[in-house]
Design a protein around this motif. Structure first.
Motif, PDB file in Angstrom:
ATOM      1  N   GLY A  28       0.851  -1.183   0.000  1.00 20.97           N
ATOM      2  CA  GLY A  28       0.000   0.000   0.000  1.00 20.97           C
ATOM      3  C   GLY A  28       0.888   1.234   0.000  1.00 20.97           C
ATOM      4  O   GLY A  28       2.116   1.140   0.028  1.00 20.97           O
ATOM      5  N   ARG A  29       0.267   2.400   0.002  1.00 23.14           N
ATOM      6  CA  ARG A  29       1.066   3.622   0.004  1.00 23.14           C
ATOM      7  C   ARG A  29       0.398   4.679   0.884  1.00 23.14           C
ATOM      8  O   ARG A  29      -0.805   4.661   1.116  1.00 23.14           O
ATOM      9  N   MET A  30       1.200   5.584   1.390  1.00 17.50           N
ATOM     10  CA  MET A  30       0.676   6.720   2.127  1.00 17.50           C
ATOM     11  C   MET A  30       0.931   7.982   1.323  1.00 17.50           C
ATOM     12  O   MET A  30       2.041   8.217   0.847  1.00 17.50           O
ATOM     13  N   ASP A  31      -0.111   8.765   1.166  1.00 17.51           N
ATOM     14  CA  ASP A  31      -0.033  10.016   0.421  1.00 17.51           C
ATOM     15  C   ASP A  31       0.502  11.103   1.352  1.00 17.51           C
ATOM     16  O   ASP A  31      -0.208  11.573   2.231  1.00 17.51           O
ATOM     17  N   VAL A  32       1.760  11.473   1.166  1.00 15.53           N
ATOM     18  CA  VAL A  32       2.363  12.509   2.005  1.00 15.53           C
ATOM     19  C   VAL A  32       1.897  13.891   1.569  1.00 15.53           C
ATOM     20  O   VAL A  32       1.510  14.728   2.381  1.00 15.53           O
ATOM     21  N   MET A  33       1.915  14.135   0.260  1.00 18.88           N
ATOM     22  CA  MET A  33       1.384  15.386  -0.302  1.00 18.88           C
ATOM     23  C   MET A  33       0.867  15.093  -1.708  1.00 18.88           C
ATOM     24  O   MET A  33       1.411  14.253  -2.410  1.00 18.88           O
ATOM     25  N   GLY A  34      -0.149  15.795  -2.116  1.00 18.29           N
ATOM     26  CA  GLY A  34      -0.637  15.703  -3.502  1.00 18.29           C
ATOM     27  C   GLY A  34      -2.057  15.204  -3.614  1.00 18.29           C
ATOM     28  O   GLY A  34      -2.915  15.840  -4.217  1.00 18.29           O
ATOM     29  N   GLY A  35      -2.303  14.008  -3.055  1.00 22.73           N
ATOM     30  CA  GLY A  35      -3.655  13.468  -2.949  1.00 22.73           C
ATOM     31  C   GLY A  35      -4.527  13.616  -4.168  1.00 22.73           C
ATOM     32  O   GLY A  35      -4.150  13.235  -5.270  1.00 22.73           O
ATOM     33  N   ILE A  36      -5.697  14.206  -3.955  1.00 22.63           N
ATOM     34  CA  ILE A  36      -6.704  14.258  -5.015  1.00 22.63           C
ATOM     35  C   ILE A  36      -6.362  15.219  -6.143  1.00 22.63           C
ATOM     36  O   ILE A  36      -7.145  15.369  -7.078  1.00 22.63           O
ATOM     37  N   ALA A  37      -5.198  15.858  -6.075  1.00 20.02           N
ATOM     38  CA  ALA A  37      -4.787  16.708  -7.194  1.00 20.02           C
ATOM     39  C   ALA A  37      -4.181  15.897  -8.331  1.00 20.02           C
ATOM     40  O   ALA A  37      -3.826  16.446  -9.368  1.00 20.02           O
ATOM     41  N   ASP A  38      -4.058  14.573  -8.144  1.00 26.15           N
ATOM     42  CA  ASP A  38      -3.387  13.750  -9.167  1.00 26.15           C
ATOM     43  C   ASP A  38      -4.099  13.804 -10.499  1.00 26.15           C
ATOM     44  O   ASP A  38      -3.470  13.913 -11.555  1.00 26.15           O
ATOM     45  N   TYR A  39      -5.441  13.741 -10.503  1.00 32.58           N
ATOM     46  CA  TYR A  39      -6.162  13.717 -11.780  1.00 32.58           C
ATOM     47  C   TYR A  39      -6.163  15.076 -12.479  1.00 32.58           C
ATOM     48  O   TYR A  39      -6.602  15.191 -13.617  1.00 32.58           O
ATOM     49  N   SER A  40      -5.652  16.097 -11.785  1.00 29.88           N
ATOM     50  CA  SER A  40      -5.522  17.413 -12.405  1.00 29.88           C
ATOM     51  C   SER A  40      -4.083  17.734 -12.761  1.00 29.88           C
ATOM     52  O   SER A  40      -3.750  18.883 -13.071  1.00 29.88           O
ATOM     53  N   GLY A  41      -3.203  16.711 -12.702  1.00 33.54           N
ATOM     54  CA  GLY A  41      -1.840  16.869 -13.196  1.00 33.54           C
ATOM     55  C   GLY A  41      -0.822  17.341 -12.188  1.00 33.54           C
ATOM     56  O   GLY A  41       0.285  17.729 -12.555  1.00 33.54           O
ATOM     57  N   SER A  42      -1.145  17.295 -10.899  1.00 35.48           N
ATOM     58  CA  SER A  42      -0.237  17.838  -9.881  1.00 35.48           C
ATOM     59  C   SER A  42       0.993  16.965  -9.668  1.00 35.48           C
ATOM     60  O   SER A  42       1.011  15.776  -9.976  1.00 35.48           O
ATOM     61  N   LEU A  43       2.009  17.573  -9.091  1.00 38.26           N
ATOM     62  CA  LEU A  43       3.110  16.833  -8.487  1.00 38.26           C
ATOM     63  C   LEU A  43       2.585  16.229  -7.192  1.00 38.26           C
ATOM     64  O   LEU A  43       1.848  16.888  -6.437  1.00 38.26           O
ATOM     65  N   VAL A  44       2.934  14.978  -6.922  1.00 37.93           N
ATOM     66  CA  VAL A  44       2.533  14.318  -5.681  1.00 37.93           C
ATOM     67  C   VAL A  44       3.753  13.645  -5.063  1.00 37.93           C
ATOM     68  O   VAL A  44       4.729  13.344  -5.757  1.00 37.93           O
ATOM     69  N   LEU A  45       3.692  13.406  -3.749  1.00 35.36           N
ATOM     70  CA  LEU A  45       4.762  12.720  -3.025  1.00 35.36           C
ATOM     71  C   LEU A  45       4.160  11.524  -2.299  1.00 35.36           C
ATOM     72  O   LEU A  45       3.295  11.693  -1.436  1.00 35.36           O
ATOM     73  N   GLN A  46       4.643  10.327  -2.636  1.00 38.05           N
ATOM     74  CA  GLN A  46       4.051   9.100  -2.122  1.00 38.05           C
ATOM     75  C   GLN A  46       5.100   8.236  -1.425  1.00 38.05           C
ATOM     76  O   GLN A  46       6.264   8.193  -1.838  1.00 38.05           O
ATOM     77  N   LYS A  47       4.647   7.533  -0.380  1.00 31.81           N
ATOM     78  CA  LYS A  47       5.543   6.671   0.387  1.00 31.81           C
ATOM     79  C   LYS A  47       4.899   5.294   0.581  1.00 31.81           C
ATOM     80  O   LYS A  47       3.758   5.197   1.049  1.00 31.81           O
ATOM     81  N   PRO A  48       5.595   4.212   0.218  1.00 31.71           N
ATOM     82  CA  PRO A  48       5.046   2.875   0.479  1.00 31.71           C
ATOM     83  C   PRO A  48       4.943   2.619   1.978  1.00 31.71           C
ATOM     84  O   PRO A  48       5.706   3.176   2.769  1.00 31.71           O
ATOM     85  N   ILE A  49       3.986   1.788   2.370  1.00 30.12           N
ATOM     86  CA  ILE A  49       3.894   1.324   3.750  1.00 30.12           C
ATOM     87  C   ILE A  49       4.332  -0.136   3.799  1.00 30.12           C
ATOM     88  O   ILE A  49       4.501  -0.777   2.761  1.00 30.12           O
ATOM     89  N   LYS A  50       4.551  -0.655   4.997  1.00 32.70           N
ATOM     90  CA  LYS A  50       5.059  -2.029   5.089  1.00 32.70           C
ATOM     91  C   LYS A  50       3.980  -3.055   4.768  1.00 32.70           C
ATOM     92  O   LYS A  50       4.282  -4.183   4.370  1.00 32.70           O
ATOM     93  N   GLU A  51       2.705  -2.696   4.940  1.00 29.66           N
ATOM     94  CA  GLU A  51       1.620  -3.619   4.631  1.00 29.66           C
ATOM     95  C   GLU A  51       1.538  -3.837   3.114  1.00 29.66           C
ATOM     96  O   GLU A  51       1.708  -2.898   2.330  1.00 29.66           O
ATOM     97  N   LYS A  52       1.238  -5.072   2.701  1.00 32.74           N
ATOM     98  CA  LYS A  52       1.267  -5.398   1.280  1.00 32.74           C
ATOM     99  C   LYS A  52       0.174  -6.410   0.918  1.00 32.74           C
ATOM    100  O   LYS A  52      -0.365  -7.114   1.777  1.00 32.74           O
ATOM    101  N   ALA A  53      -0.147  -6.449  -0.367  1.00 34.98           N
ATOM    102  CA  ALA A  53      -1.047  -7.467  -0.917  1.00 34.98           C
ATOM    103  C   ALA A  53      -0.207  -8.511  -1.636  1.00 34.98           C
ATOM    104  O   ALA A  53       0.745  -8.177  -2.347  1.00 34.98           O
TER     105      ALA A  53
END
Length: 442
Positions: A28-53
């Protein structure tokens, strides 16, 4: 990786003894910054978490998908005859979801079908076993982790080579077209390309990846679950997305783009290359803000006609907060860009006096979510508790993550003192609310 089913009794009970199985995992991932701005072309900052599928797959001798989840108690096993699946994605979505267990199985079936159709492959029947410790509805991309792990496992089983960002794009298409959730590409990219202890910067236009950024020593990003489930397919998220594209349509038509051109022109031929996030805050305030009024869907359709987003559905009797939802990605892109540059300075020079500025950007982002209508009183409570503890406790910032409307709050903390303060905040929140919450920490 390839494993033998006999090495694990749980896997053997599903696949049978001595079966060659492909098994792949994604976090999974944690959204540090950016979030729902992704579909509008924003820069985002994402971090994986230890939990996984984790998805385990082997070839089945029938033209059928046999899927079982180890994480669901009711309707956790499903058989789908491939000959009965409709030919187009929309009909497939309705068919799969009409089956007992179809809601969760749609993510796996969607990946299978999109890969087969888009790559013109005949894959045949499969046995698929799912196990995930990425919690659902917590804003940490349980769906993207499952989709990416599924596609990785199928591709390894059949030696299918996908290049660059092709696999995350197929995962997003599965969620958009088969599951029916209007997500951006951010989550799938983060689950596929992210690395622990680093932040992944993505400019979502749609998939521009930058070098991973080391998280400075002693700085941590951790998540506290609010106990309120979030769903990207929920009405609020969909309405906020639609309102943002309404705002873009108004801006584009102010530039002389007509309704027909808006849907036919490629993004590079549209103002700001088709992305709200390419507008600076000063441009927005001086040229567009006064033109954006909240309105009902039927009034927008009458005055402006269309939006350039196939996943946005304009509902005639829904009232859309167009200005706030348009403003969010414009300001968020600026906030994320500023946050990233400040992070690099901290990383290079250990200037921890910069952390309060970064924290303020997180708090601003959180309030912008609220202005769009994606806030929640429980996530607000966690953010306010973090703000009250303050810098002296080692907690420097907090914001809601992902799609909002519940889910997880991301905290930025410094040193062991900050981590301990976050744990104390978590315990206080549990005592205060009686929520069975979770904390995501490395």
């Amino acid at each position: 990786m390839k494993i033998n089913s006999s090495t694990n009794p749980i896997i053997q009970s599903f696949f049978g003894p001595n079966q060659l199985i492909t098994q792949c995992s994604s976090p999974g991932r944690m959204d540090v910054m950016g979030g729902i701005a992704d579909y509008s072309g924003s820069l985002v900052l994402q971090k994986p978490i230890k939990e996984k599928a984790t998805v385990s797959i082997s070839i089945r001798n029938y033209n059928q998908l046999h899927i079982k989840s180890l994480d669901i108690e009711k309707d956790n096993e499903i058989y789908i005859d491939l000959d009965e699946i409709p030919k187009n994605y929309e009909q497939t979505r309705h068919y799969i979801k009409s089956l007992p267990g179809g809601d969760w199985a749609a993510y796996i079936v969607g990946c299978y079908l999109v890969l087969a159709k888009e790559k013109n492959l005949k894959l045949g029947g499969l046995d698929i076993l799912i196990q995930s410790d990425v919690p659902v509805g917590k804003g940490v991309s349980s769906s993207a982790a499952l989709e990416v792990a599924t596609l990785k496992s199928i591709c390894e089983l059949f030696s299918i080579e996908l290049t660059d960002t092709e696999l995350p794009k197929l995962a997003q298409k599965a969620e958009n077209l088969v599951v029916g959730a209007p997500c951006g590409l951010m989550d799938q990219l983060a689950s596929y390309f992210g690395e622990n202890t680093k932040l992944l910067p993505i400019r979502c236009q749609p998939d521009i990846l930058f070098d991973l950024v080391e998280i400075p020593e002693n700085l941590s990003f951790l998540g506290i679950d609010s106990g309120i489930k979030h769903a990207v397919s929920g009405a609020s998220y969909s309405e906020v997305r639609t309102a943002a594209f309404m705002g873009y349509s108004i801006i584009a038509q102010k530039h002389g783009i007509n309704k027909a051109q808006l849907q036919k022109l490629s993004s590079e031929n549209l103002p700001y290359n088709g992305f709200l996030s390419n507008i600076s805050p000063s441009q927005f305030e001086s040229n567009y803000a006064r033109n954006l009024n909240s309105m009902y869907g039927k009034d927008f359709t009458h005055d402006y006609g269309v939006v350039n987003d196939s996943l946005s559905q304009i509902k005639p009797d829904t009232f859309y907060n167009i200005k706030a939802c348009t403003q969010h990605p414009i300001y968020e892109n600026f906030r994320v860009s500023s946050f990233l540059e400040l992070l690099k300075i901290v990383n290079k020079n250990n200037f921890i006096h910069i952390l309060p500025l970064m924290g303020e950007l997180m708090y601003q982002s959180h309030e912008s979510y609220n202005n769009c209508g994606l806030g929640n009183e429980m996530t607000d409570k966690i953010v306010e508790m973090a703000r009250r503890k303050g810098f002296e406790s080692g907690i420097y910032g907090a914001k809601i993550t992902g799609g909002g409307s519940g889910g997880t709050v991301c905290l930025m903390v410094y040193g062991e003192k900050g981590i301990q303060s976050a744990k104390e905040l978590f315990a206080e929140y549990k005592d205060l609310t009686n929520q069975e919450s979770l904390i995501f920490i490395e």
